[in-house]
Enzyme design. Structure first.
Site, PDB file in Angstrom:
ATOM      1  N   ASP A 295       0.864  -1.173   0.000  1.00  0.00           N
ATOM      2  CA  ASP A 295       0.000   0.000   0.000  1.00  0.00           C
ATOM      3  C   ASP A 295       0.909   1.234   0.000  1.00  0.00           C
ATOM      4  O   ASP A 295       2.109   1.137   0.278  1.00  0.00           O
ATOM      5  CB  ASP A 295      -0.949   0.000   1.206  1.00  0.00           C
ATOM      6  CG  ASP A 295      -2.181   0.872   0.958  1.00  0.00           C
ATOM      7  OD1 ASP A 295      -2.124   1.743   0.063  1.00  0.00           O
ATOM      8  OD2 ASP A 295      -3.199   0.691   1.651  1.00  0.00           O
TER       9      ASP A 295
HETATM   10  C1  BGC Z   1      -5.133   3.073  -0.014  1.00  0.00           C
HETATM   11  C2  BGC Z   1      -5.184   2.069  -1.142  1.00  0.00           C
HETATM   12  C3  BGC Z   1      -5.037   2.791  -2.454  1.00  0.00           C
HETATM   13  C4  BGC Z   1      -3.732   3.550  -2.472  1.00  0.00           C
HETATM   14  C5  BGC Z   1      -3.443   4.262  -3.767  1.00  0.00           C
HETATM   15  C6  BGC Z   1      -3.956   3.993  -0.133  1.00  0.00           C
HETATM   16  O1  BGC Z   1      -4.169   5.062   0.720  1.00  0.00           O
HETATM   17  O2  BGC Z   1      -5.103   2.412   1.235  1.00  0.00           O
HETATM   18  O3  BGC Z   1      -6.391   1.369  -1.068  1.00  0.00           O
HETATM   19  O4  BGC Z   1      -5.106   1.871  -3.499  1.00  0.00           O
HETATM   20  O5  BGC Z   1      -3.766   4.499  -1.413  1.00  0.00           O
HETATM   21  O6  BGC Z   1      -4.206   5.402  -3.908  1.00  0.00           O
END
Ligand code: BGC
Length: 759
Positions: A295
């Site tokens: 993530d």
């Molecule tokens: C989230 C993810 C997301 C990623 C990219 C993170 O804050 O937890 O679910 O895909 O950001 O935007």
């Protein structure tokens, strides 16, 4: 500008080196030494031969790469400016989630990443993409119809491809352990079988567009408060039978190309450097052949992360350091990370591109999008997912010949609400309500311009439909008092990094509803909430419709259900508690004001999530899991079960006993009589059956054997002892309309993937 989901300490600690290199040498791994000469483009590229298998093609491609080319695959860039610290890399699509350069010399295209499960999202900035948004994931799960989930996935995947993206970060299947979790709206509820099946089909739909989708957040990112630091503590076997089972089933059904490890820690280590999770469970036990991405901001090391199974550092600007850049190159030189591990990381990424058709079906920005057709997909999902919670005296559907309708609150004059954070899709036509707070991360608060008021007026052309914004309950009550019916809209905005503080509707909407109900006995409440809420006024209103966040065609969908153009058939994928006191953690752990706080969440309830917990404790919820009314009635008969080829098969009949065509969701629960599970019963299967008045259909359900077993962590097997179980056929988890039979199950042993083992 406030940085999205960034802990300010991390933001300032980000090194200037990262940004400087990222900007100056976009195609070089940050921290890398001067690049050696790149070999010429090969005349023949055997890895592009589609006749070969994906693994063989990847083997050939990785063999042809230089070390620098390999390293470029494992370090991903954020697709937006990172505050004032770094500029977006030029090649990334604007305001997007991420970018990986690819190896053009070898005919391997770059990867362009976009969020997420409800449609093509945009990061904040001056020019958002305007796209079709599905209703929330919880709404899709409420349909209990895997075909609906697939159709929604196929639609948003088409828009992703037309927008130039070949990786969607879609496929959130964290179980709803807490109804206050700010991201419940992105997920699919509290039951592993239901959630896994629905999200599995959504991912499959997305990937049918020759793009990669992403199962996330692996695993136990089940609350947002303190998500970057919290240590989720849980018994491993209990985890296998709950959150991991949901992920395992989703992965099996979809063959998702990538898995995103989560922000939190699990029993000690961060999930993105947990060998137990990534190497043992995912890659060994489940045989996952795709790649693991972190993530955004969830990578914390080079050697531990690489050796413990992380394959790609996402949006590395979010991390303290570009761990998978120069530091990884050095670690390979010293032998701290084996060369074979880097080769495996790249193999997994490139293999997935071949397996999903990403390499041979290049994406290009600016493709045509059929917004009208996609709006219909979104509307149908919303209609099928709305849950009629209460309908006393059959006040719904509304008659077409009503003379006056009072529509109150919820900005129903303008549009319908959506949830906040990285999954935010921006609608065609812009925001229906401007200037709402918060307007920075995880905002803005977005209402889609599909006005329920307009749609209600269209359905009742002869009625006088008056609107009151509900800001003054007394005025609203006066407006309601003279009307044939009052429809009150109530909203709850939640978002990523933003758990609900309580289960109560915010902004004193409970008072509003109580006042309106006091003034007009014929009051209908329409809820647009991210998840369960409490309803202190429930006894005073005859009808409640849970519309969730209903997506870009939500206003029309609500009106269609209110007036009976669509007979509601949604059922709750999560329990609505009567109060926070009934939850395993009446107060959420952590401190929303202190994201750096290190703390543990003790998931002592183990696999007893949602209705299982309520059963175990004997709590009576406000509305049980599985609940959902229709404008017609159904009856069940002929329940039987037998074991055929080692699989439990359940059969029964459903009859539409009312006067309207409708769809029912009969549910089969299993309760062990000779052994003990984490809770008295588990959902074992269901049907979604469309029936004309008077019609009867037979439903056959083949039960997933892992649902009948306990996981043994030591032997890594699923075990079912010989013994009796009770099969319960019911309308919901509280046993409404239940019938049951008892049958004998043979002993069985399954490997971690649910395959039968010799005894
Ligand atoms: C989230 C993810 C997301 C990623 C990219 C993170 O804050 O937890 O679910 O895909 O950001 O935007």
């Amino acid at each position: 500008m406030r940085l999205r989901h960034l802990n300010p300490a991390v933001a300032t600690a980000r090194t200037v080196l990262v940004t400087a290199l990222a900007a100056a040498l976009p195609l070089l791994a940050p921290g890398a030494h001067a690049a050696p000469a790149v070999p010429p483009e090969p005349a023949v590229k055997p890895w592009l031969d589609r006749a070969l298998g994906a693994d063989e093609r990847a083997r050939l491609a990785v063999k042809a790469m230089t070390q620098q080319e390999k390293l470029r695959w494992v370090l991903a860039y954020f697709g937006n400016d990172f505050g004032t610290k770094s500029k977006k890399i030029a090649e990334a699509l604007p305001q997007s989630a991420g970018y990986i350069p690819g190896t053009p010399r070898l005919g391997l295209p770059a990867l362009f990443e976009t969020d997420a499960g409800l449609g093509v999202a945009s990061q904040s900035g001056p020019k958002v993409r305007e796209r079709t948004a599905l209703p929330s994931g919880l709404a899709t799960a409420s349909t209990w119809d895997p075909k609906v989930a697939y159709a929604g996935g196929a639609m948003i995947g088409r828009e992703a491809r037309a927008s130039g993206f070949n990786v969607m970060l879609a496929g959130g299947v964290n179980l709803q352990r807490d109804p206050r979790n700010g991201r419940n709206f992105e997920y699919a509820g509290e039951d592993p079988l239901l959630a896994g099946s629905m999200v599995g089909q959504a991912i499959k739909g997305i990937e049918s567009n020759n793009i990669i989708s992403t199962l996330k957040h692996f695993v136990l990112n089940d609350q947002e408060t303190g998500r970057n630091e919290l240590d989720a503590r849980i018994d491993k076997a209990a985890l296998r039978m709950s959150d991991l089972l949901a992920m395992e089933l989703a992965l099996e059904q979809s063959d998702a190309g990538s898995v995103m490890c989560a922000y939190n820690r699990l029993n000690g280590p961060y999930t993105c450097e947990s060998s137990y999770l990534l190497n043992d469970v995912l890659k060994r036990d489940w045989g996952f052949r795709g790649f693991v991405m972190s993530d955004w901001g969830a990578t914390h090391s080079t050697v531990a992360a690489a050796n413990n199974g992380l394959d790609q550092q996402s949006g590395h600007e979010f991390d303290k350091s570009p761990y998978f850049g120069g530091a990884l190159e050095e670690a390979i030189k010293t032998g701290a990370v084996p060369q074979a591990r880097l080769d495996d990381m790249v193999h997994r990424i490139v293999r997935t591109m071949f397996a999903k058709g990403v390499a041979e079906h290049p994406v290009k920005e600016g493709g045509a999008i059929d917004f009208a057709a996609h709006g219909v997909v979104s509307r149908q999902t919303a209609e099928e997912g709305m849950v009629l919670l209460k309908n006393e005296g059959r006040i719904l559907p509304l008659a077409k010949d009503l003379r006056t309708i009072a529509v109150i609150g919820g900005r129903a004059d303008a549009g319908v609400l959506s949830g906040g954070g990285s999954s935010q899709v921006y609608p065609v036509g812009g925001l229906a309500v401007k200037g709402l707070k918060p307007d920075t991360w995880p905002g803005p608060v977005v209402y889609y311009p599909s006005s329920p008021l307009r749609a209600i007026r269209a359905q009742a052309p002869n009625a006088r439909v008056v609107y009151d914004d509900g800001t003054d309950p007394e005025r609203a009550a006066r407006v309601a008092s003279g009307a044939d019916v009052a429809v009150v809209f109530a909203t709850q905005w939640i978002g990523e990094a933003n758990d609900a503080e309580t289960l109560a509707l915010p902004d004193r909407q409970d008072d509003l509803i109580a006042r309106v109900a006091g003034a007009n006995a014929r009051t209908v409440v329409v809820l647009e909430t991210g998840g369960p809420v409490t309803m202190p006024w429930l006894a005073r209103v005859p009808a409640v419709l849970e519309a969730w966040y209903p997506g870009t065609s939500g206003g029309e969908a609500i009106a269609n259900v209110l007036f009976g153009a669509v007979n509601p058939s949604g059922h709750l994928p999560a329990t609505f508690p009567a109060s926070e006191q009934q939850l395993p953690r009446p107060k959420l752990d952590g401190d929303p004001k202190n994201p750096d706080l290190q703390f543990a969440v003790d998931y002592f309830e183990g696999a007893a999530v949602g209705y299982k917990w309520f059963d175990l404790k004997g709590h009576k919820p406000l509305f049980p899991f599985g609940h959902g009314l229709s404008y017609t009635t159904f009856a069940y008969s002929g329940l039987s079960g037998r074991v055929l080829d080692g699989r439990l098969q359940v059969r029964f009949k459903v009859t539409n006993t009312g006067n309207l065509a409708g769809k029912d969701v009969p549910q089969v629960y299993v309760s062990p009589l000779s052994t003990k599970w984490e809770a008295p019963k588990r959902l074992a299967g269901w049907g979604k059956v469309a029936l004309q008045p008077g019609e009867t259909k037979e439903v056959a359900v083949t039960v997933e054997p892992r649902v009948l077993a306990m996981f043994d962590e030591k032997s890594r097997t699923w075990r079912t002892p010989k013994g009796r179980v009770k099969l319960i056929l019911a309308e919901d988890a509280a046993g409404t309309g239940a019938s049951s039979v008892t049958i004998e199950l043979p002993a069985s042993r399954l490997d971690a993937r649910g395959r039968k083992l010799a005894r």
